[in-house]
Design an enzyme around this catalytic site. Structure first.
Site, PDB file in Angstrom:
ATOM      1  N   SER A 130     -24.115 -57.184  68.422  1.00  0.00           N
ATOM      2  CA  SER A 130     -24.066 -56.660  69.783  1.00  0.00           C
ATOM      3  C   SER A 130     -23.229 -55.395  69.837  1.00  0.00           C
ATOM      4  O   SER A 130     -22.203 -55.281  69.179  1.00  0.00           O
ATOM      5  CB  SER A 130     -23.466 -57.695  70.741  1.00  0.00           C
ATOM      6  OG  SER A 130     -23.339 -57.141  72.037  1.00  0.00           O
ATOM      7  N   LYS A 184     -25.296 -65.266  70.009  1.00  0.00           N
ATOM      8  CA  LYS A 184     -25.732 -63.941  70.488  1.00  0.00           C
ATOM      9  C   LYS A 184     -26.640 -64.080  71.697  1.00  0.00           C
ATOM     10  O   LYS A 184     -26.577 -63.282  72.644  1.00  0.00           O
ATOM     11  CB  LYS A 184     -26.461 -63.206  69.362  1.00  0.00           C
ATOM     12  CG  LYS A 184     -27.096 -61.856  69.764  1.00  0.00           C
ATOM     13  CD  LYS A 184     -26.072 -60.905  70.339  1.00  0.00           C
ATOM     14  CE  LYS A 184     -26.570 -59.465  70.372  1.00  0.00           C
ATOM     15  NZ  LYS A 184     -27.822 -59.228  71.074  1.00  0.00           N
ATOM     16  N   HIS A 187     -24.456 -64.777  74.606  1.00  0.00           N
ATOM     17  CA  HIS A 187     -23.807 -63.493  74.913  1.00  0.00           C
ATOM     18  C   HIS A 187     -24.720 -62.653  75.803  1.00  0.00           C
ATOM     19  O   HIS A 187     -24.293 -62.088  76.819  1.00  0.00           O
ATOM     20  CB  HIS A 187     -23.517 -62.747  73.606  1.00  0.00           C
ATOM     21  CG  HIS A 187     -23.226 -61.282  73.772  1.00  0.00           C
ATOM     22  ND1 HIS A 187     -24.215 -60.348  74.016  1.00  0.00           N
ATOM     23  CD2 HIS A 187     -22.065 -60.582  73.728  1.00  0.00           C
ATOM     24  CE1 HIS A 187     -23.675 -59.142  74.130  1.00  0.00           C
ATOM     25  NE2 HIS A 187     -22.372 -59.265  73.950  1.00  0.00           N
ATOM     26  N   ASN A 188     -25.998 -62.558  75.425  1.00  0.00           N
ATOM     27  CA  ASN A 188     -26.935 -61.753  76.207  1.00  0.00           C
ATOM     28  C   ASN A 188     -27.183 -62.351  77.583  1.00  0.00           C
ATOM     29  O   ASN A 188     -27.393 -61.628  78.553  1.00  0.00           O
ATOM     30  CB  ASN A 188     -28.251 -61.604  75.448  1.00  0.00           C
ATOM     31  CG  ASN A 188     -28.145 -60.610  74.315  1.00  0.00           C
ATOM     32  OD1 ASN A 188     -27.055 -60.300  73.837  1.00  0.00           O
ATOM     33  ND2 ASN A 188     -29.277 -60.115  73.848  1.00  0.00           N
ATOM     34  N   GLU A 191     -24.425 -61.314  79.611  1.00  0.00           N
ATOM     35  CA  GLU A 191     -24.662 -59.889  79.873  1.00  0.00           C
ATOM     36  C   GLU A 191     -25.608 -59.704  81.060  1.00  0.00           C
ATOM     37  O   GLU A 191     -25.371 -58.856  81.932  1.00  0.00           O
ATOM     38  CB  GLU A 191     -25.244 -59.253  78.617  1.00  0.00           C
ATOM     39  CG  GLU A 191     -25.591 -57.787  78.706  1.00  0.00           C
ATOM     40  CD  GLU A 191     -26.269 -57.308  77.435  1.00  0.00           C
ATOM     41  OE1 GLU A 191     -27.349 -56.697  77.530  1.00  0.00           O
ATOM     42  OE2 GLU A 191     -25.723 -57.560  76.337  1.00  0.00           O
TER      43      GLU A 191
END
Length: 467
Positions: A130, A184, A187-188, A191
């Protein structure tokens, strides 16, 4: 053929190119290959001053150029292209060679590919990366998962190219299987939530208060110097103040349709599979879908012609907007880490949440000042189930939640959509409620389907003959 490269990379889109330059800057020789040969030639030509980056027109020569064990990073589109590339590479590889998927692959695909590769003796890593273009070039946050033996071989390279906070690399081995890509993915998802919340605050200031772009830019810049310090707040300030060659603000010329690549949707699906509420993050995914319905929205806006109300700008309301955004971000991250804990327990990944928060402090898109508090919360109590229970966030939530209530009700009265902020508030109101009206829902289920219910006093399942 002479073997001279420490590592190879396939896929020279922007992320791949920048990652190659980052790796090379850190003293490693790199072989590169791209399916479109012209892109390889152009990349090598544009970086002709770099004598330890080598371009190849065919996969076989590319593979032969690598030192053993051969380390290959795949930076290509997720899905079938990854499977096709693996099939092309495996006949050219030997036992203990390592395939590294650095794209946004679905974590279940990563687990399947690791098992498949192992049947040929090939080690496999699914690595979440990222930071966008800038992160890839100068130091991303890196989330590797998969084969522990492969990790031990490549970790020095990944440590070297990652972002650093206080000289500590923003990279840590996440765990086995698809855990790296899962982290990940979440995480997105966070986001998505962050971006939705920021856009709603922007919309209140823009539509409800008529604040000019330069002034909004200053507000976000001031916020970035305080408790809202984060990469997304920082770039929002810059975006709002950026003009084109004609002196017009670029943000005002951008069509209001937000695209998505799938990681936010995968996060929402996973939350439904595990039964962990991610209403804010899921709502953010839905809002991107609503934004894509531009023609429908335009037609309905002509049918329902209500005017948006206006709000007088003053220092107090700006502070309330700041507080509302801050506490909503806490709620969004809390949802994400709650899902990570459930996945960790379900898949026996033994995720280290303090490390995850720590490596997100630099390089990645959601890097925020309060990630240190999240990391410290899990260091103090590795068994912490929910961040709302952390002493480091209890007062933060209490001191800001009233601002969120005020902003949500104000926006509703102004007829300005704030689904993300509203979802954050409703999550808080629900998750802290000792009693919810779910007893009526369970009674209804028992009435029409004889599903039964737990008696409140005994917790024993029973059924009522309702008619």
């Amino acid at each position: 053929m002479e073997q001279y490269s420490d590592i190879g990379l396939i896929g020279l889109a922007v992320m791949g190119q920048n990652l190659v330059l980052n790796i090379n800057d850190n003293g490693y020789s790199v072989s590169v290959y791209n399916r479109t040969h012209e892109k390889t030639k152009s990349f090598i030509k544009n970086n002709s001053d770099r004598k330890t980056i080598y371009g190849f027109d065919d996969v076989s020569s590319f593979i032969d150029s690598l030192k053993s064990p051969k380390l290959i990073i795949m930076m290509i589109k997720s899905g079938k292209p990854v499977d096709d590339l693996i099939e092309e590479l495996i006949p050219l590889l030997k036992g203990n060679d390592i395939l590294i998927d650095g794209g946004n692959s679905y974590y279940k695909d990563t687990e399947r590919r690791e098992i498949y590769s192992s049947t040929f003796g090939i080690q496999y890593l699914g690595v979440g990366i990222s930071g966008g273009e800038e992160g890839a070039r100068f130091g991303p946050s890196i989330m590797p998962g998969g084969n522990i033996g492969a990790w031990n071989i490549v970790k020095k390279i990944l440590f070297d190219i990652s972002a650093k906070i206080e000289e500590e690399p923003c990279c840590a081995f996440i765990g086995r299987g698809g855990s790296g890509h899962y982290v990940k993915m979440v995480h997105n998802g966070i986001e998505y939530g962050d971006m939705q919340l920021i856009s709603e605050i922007y919309n209140i200031m823009k539509v409800g208060m008529n604040i000019p772009n330069p002034e909004m830019s200053k507000i976000f810049n001031n916020w970035n110097n305080g408790k809202l310090n984060s990469y997304l707040i920082e770039i929002t300030s810059k975006i709002l103040n950026h003009k084109d060659e004609n002196g017009s603000f670029v943000v005002d010329s951008i069509l209001d349709k937000a695209e998505q690549k799938g990681t936010g949707r995968w996060t929402a699906i996973s939350s439904l599979e595990f039964g962990i509420p991610l209403n804010l993050i899921t709502e953010s995914v839905y809002q991107r879908s609503i934004s894509s319905l531009k023609s429908l929205r335009t037609n309905l806006s002509q049918l329902y012609t209500e005017d948006t109300g206006k709000l007088e700008q003053n220092d107090d309301i700006i502070i309330h907007l700041q507080n509302a955004l801050y506490v909503s971000k806490i709620i969004s991250y809390s949802q994400g880490f709650h899902l990570l804990r459930e996945a960790s327990e379900n898949y026996k990944w033994n995720l280290k949440f303090d490390e995850i928060a720590s490596i997100w402090r630099g390089g990645c898109i959601i890097r925020s000042g309060f990630l240190s508090k999240i990391s410290d919360s899990y260091k103090e109590n590795p068994e912490l189930v929910h961040l709302f229970s952390s002493s480091k966030f209890y007062n933060e939530i209490l001191n800001n939640i009233e601002s969120l209530r005020l902003i949500v009700t104000t926006a509703i009265n102004l007829r300005i959509p704030v689904p993300g902020l509203c979802s954050a508030l409703m999550y808080f109101e629900s998750i802290k409620s000792k009693k919810l009206p779910a007893n009526l829902i369970q009674a209804q289920r028992d009435f029409f389907g004889a599903h039964g219910y737990q008696d409140l006093s005994t917790l024993i399942y029973t059924h009522t003959k309702w008619y």
